[in-house]
Design a protein around this motif. Structure first.
Motif, short mmCIF file in Angstrom:
data_model
loop_
_atom_site.label_atom_id
_atom_site.label_comp_id
_atom_site.label_asym_id
_atom_site.label_seq_id
_atom_site.Cartn_x
_atom_site.Cartn_y
_atom_site.Cartn_z
N ARG A 228 0.85 -1.20 0.00
CA ARG A 228 0.00 0.00 0.00
C ARG A 228 0.88 1.24 0.00
O ARG A 228 1.81 1.35 0.80
CB ARG A 228 -0.90 0.01 1.23
N GLY A 229 0.59 2.14 -0.91
CA GLY A 229 1.39 3.36 -1.02
C GLY A 229 2.48 3.32 -2.06
O GLY A 229 3.11 4.34 -2.34
N SER A 230 2.71 2.17 -2.68
CA SER A 230 3.72 2.09 -3.75
C SER A 230 3.25 2.86 -4.98
O SER A 230 2.05 2.90 -5.29
CB SER A 230 3.98 0.63 -4.14
N VAL A 231 4.20 3.45 -5.69
CA VAL A 231 3.93 4.19 -6.92
C VAL A 231 5.10 3.93 -7.88
O VAL A 231 6.26 3.92 -7.46
CB VAL A 231 3.81 5.71 -6.67
N LEU A 232 4.79 3.74 -9.17
CA LEU A 232 5.82 3.61 -10.20
C LEU A 232 5.96 4.93 -10.95
O LEU A 232 4.96 5.50 -11.40
CB LEU A 232 5.47 2.51 -11.19
N LEU A 233 7.19 5.39 -11.11
CA LEU A 233 7.51 6.55 -11.93
C LEU A 233 8.51 6.11 -12.99
O LEU A 233 9.60 5.64 -12.67
CB LEU A 233 8.10 7.67 -11.06
N THR A 234 8.13 6.25 -14.27
CA THR A 234 9.00 5.87 -15.38
C THR A 234 9.47 7.13 -16.09
O THR A 234 8.66 7.99 -16.45
CB THR A 234 8.25 4.96 -16.38
N THR A 235 10.78 7.23 -16.31
CA THR A 235 11.34 8.39 -17.00
C THR A 235 12.54 7.94 -17.83
O THR A 235 12.76 6.74 -18.01
CB THR A 235 11.72 9.49 -15.98
N VAL B 17 2.60 -3.94 -21.91
CA VAL B 17 1.34 -3.21 -21.84
C VAL B 17 0.42 -3.84 -20.80
O VAL B 17 -0.17 -3.15 -19.95
CB VAL B 17 0.67 -3.16 -23.22
N ALA B 18 0.30 -5.16 -20.85
CA ALA B 18 -0.56 -5.86 -19.90
C ALA B 18 -0.08 -5.65 -18.47
O ALA B 18 -0.89 -5.43 -17.54
CB ALA B 18 -0.61 -7.34 -20.23
N ALA B 19 1.23 -5.72 -18.25
CA ALA B 19 1.78 -5.57 -16.89
C ALA B 19 1.54 -4.17 -16.35
O ALA B 19 1.19 -4.00 -15.18
CB ALA B 19 3.26 -5.91 -16.89
N LEU B 20 1.73 -3.15 -17.18
CA LEU B 20 1.50 -1.78 -16.72
C LEU B 20 0.03 -1.53 -16.43
O LEU B 20 -0.30 -0.86 -15.44
CB LEU B 20 2.02 -0.78 -17.76
N LEU B 21 -0.86 -2.06 -17.26
CA LEU B 21 -2.29 -1.84 -17.04
C LEU B 21 -2.83 -2.65 -15.87
O LEU B 21 -3.94 -2.36 -15.39
CB LEU B 21 -3.07 -2.18 -18.32
N SER B 22 -2.09 -3.63 -15.40
CA SER B 22 -2.54 -4.44 -14.26
C SER B 22 -1.64 -4.29 -13.03
O SER B 22 -1.82 -5.00 -12.05
CB SER B 22 -2.64 -5.91 -14.67
N GLU C 258 -4.54 -4.65 -4.94
CA GLU C 258 -5.31 -5.40 -5.92
C GLU C 258 -6.59 -4.67 -6.32
O GLU C 258 -7.03 -4.76 -7.47
CB GLU C 258 -5.62 -6.80 -5.39
N ALA C 259 -7.19 -3.94 -5.39
CA ALA C 259 -8.38 -3.16 -5.73
C ALA C 259 -8.02 -2.11 -6.78
O ALA C 259 -8.77 -1.90 -7.75
CB ALA C 259 -8.95 -2.50 -4.48
N ALA D 275 -5.58 -2.22 -8.97
CA ALA D 275 -5.32 -2.88 -10.25
C ALA D 275 -6.61 -3.30 -10.94
O ALA D 275 -6.77 -3.11 -12.16
CB ALA D 275 -4.42 -4.10 -10.03
N GLU D 276 -7.54 -3.87 -10.19
CA GLU D 276 -8.78 -4.36 -10.79
C GLU D 276 -9.65 -3.21 -11.29
O GLU D 276 -10.29 -3.32 -12.35
CB GLU D 276 -9.55 -5.22 -9.79
N ILE D 277 -9.69 -2.10 -10.55
CA ILE D 277 -10.47 -0.95 -11.01
C ILE D 277 -9.87 -0.39 -12.29
O ILE D 277 -10.59 -0.05 -13.23
CB ILE D 277 -10.58 0.12 -9.91
N ARG D 278 -8.53 -0.28 -12.33
CA ARG D 278 -7.90 0.21 -13.56
C ARG D 278 -8.24 -0.70 -14.74
O ARG D 278 -8.60 -0.23 -15.83
CB ARG D 278 -6.39 0.31 -13.41
N LYS D 279 -8.13 -1.99 -14.56
CA LYS D 279 -8.43 -2.93 -15.64
C LYS D 279 -9.87 -2.77 -16.12
O LYS D 279 -10.14 -2.90 -17.32
CB LYS D 279 -8.17 -4.36 -15.18
#
Length: 234
Positions: free
Chosen positions: A44-51, A90-95, A210-211, A213-217
């Motif tokens: 909880r609280g993790s965030v990915l930043l890609t640059t 693409v699948a990994a980022l969207l999930s 997981e909530a 991820a599932e909402i984004r999907k």
């Protein structure tokens, strides 16, 4: 090619080197491995930043590698192969079970723009860089899941037409005005400061992984049937 840094709750994934960050088999393998590492450490609280470093966020699929093939048909086979093996990114980022931010510090073209568009939030520089779907100018067809992602992320029919059918190059200021990116910043330093600040703010929400991820999907129902197909159409 890519590095991963953990800074508090932020995972910072950087495309390294002052080059065009071509998306080829080695890049894809490395990127998928890093995403798996990030997912395994998600809390909880993790965030990915890609640059990225340099003039390019990414110039798309590794066409110079494809063009070294011994024949035109072999070169096309290499492109089709990259279209196929890029799907898991693409699948990994969207999930991914955390918010994701792309900080576009240079040009993002074709698959490079798709890579950025897979993130929840996209930031750009005001002073440098364009986003660009170059397939029409290169005489390449559009992978079905690329088109589906563009439809899902860019609401304006006329903007999609101009980018996909006219190869329109869009700078940061214009992209923000069109709603393609969330904000623009004066230079690379300001861009990273804004992206990190956004990530730290999102991290304070500590959403259940997981909530999230599932909402984004659920926002992109068209995407996953295409990503699960053995071979995408071009």
């Amino acid at each position: 090619m890519c590095t991963l840094e953990k800074r508090g709750s932020l995972f910072i994934l950087t495309l390294t080197g002052d080059n065009e960050h071509w998306i080829g088999p080695t890049f894809i393998s490395t990127f998928i491995s890093l995403l798996a590492q990030i997912k395994s450490q998600a809390t909880r609280g993790s965030v990915l930043l890609t640059t990225s470093h340099g003039r390019f966020f990414s110039n798309g699929f590794d066409l110079p590698w494809a063009q070294t093939a011994p024949s035109k048909s072999a070169a096309r086979d290499r492109i089709v192969h990259m279209v196929h093996i890029f799907k898991p990114i693409v699948a990994a980022l969207l999930s991914l079970p955390m918010p994701t931010i792309a900080a576009i510090s240079g040009h993002a073209a074709a698959a490079g723009f798709i890579l950025a568009l897979c993130h929840d939030y996209v930031l750009m520089r005001r002073d440098k860089g364009v986003i660009y779907m170059s397939e029409i100018d290169l005489g390449l067809t559009m992978p079905d899941y690329f088109a589906a992602l563009v439809r899902s992320k860019i609401s304006s029919v006329s903007v999609r037409r101009d980018m996909l059918l006219a190869g329109r190059k869009v700078n940061g200021e214009t992209a923000a005005g069109l709603g393609i990116v969330d904000s623009v910043h004066d230079n690379e330093e300001a861009l990273m400061e804004a992206a990190v600040a956004m990530g730290e703010k999102l991290a304070t929400r500590k959403w259940e992984c997981e909530a999230y991820a599932e909402i984004r999907k659920s926002l992109y129902p068209e995407m996953f049937p295409l990503l699960n197909e053995l071979n995408g159409k071009m």
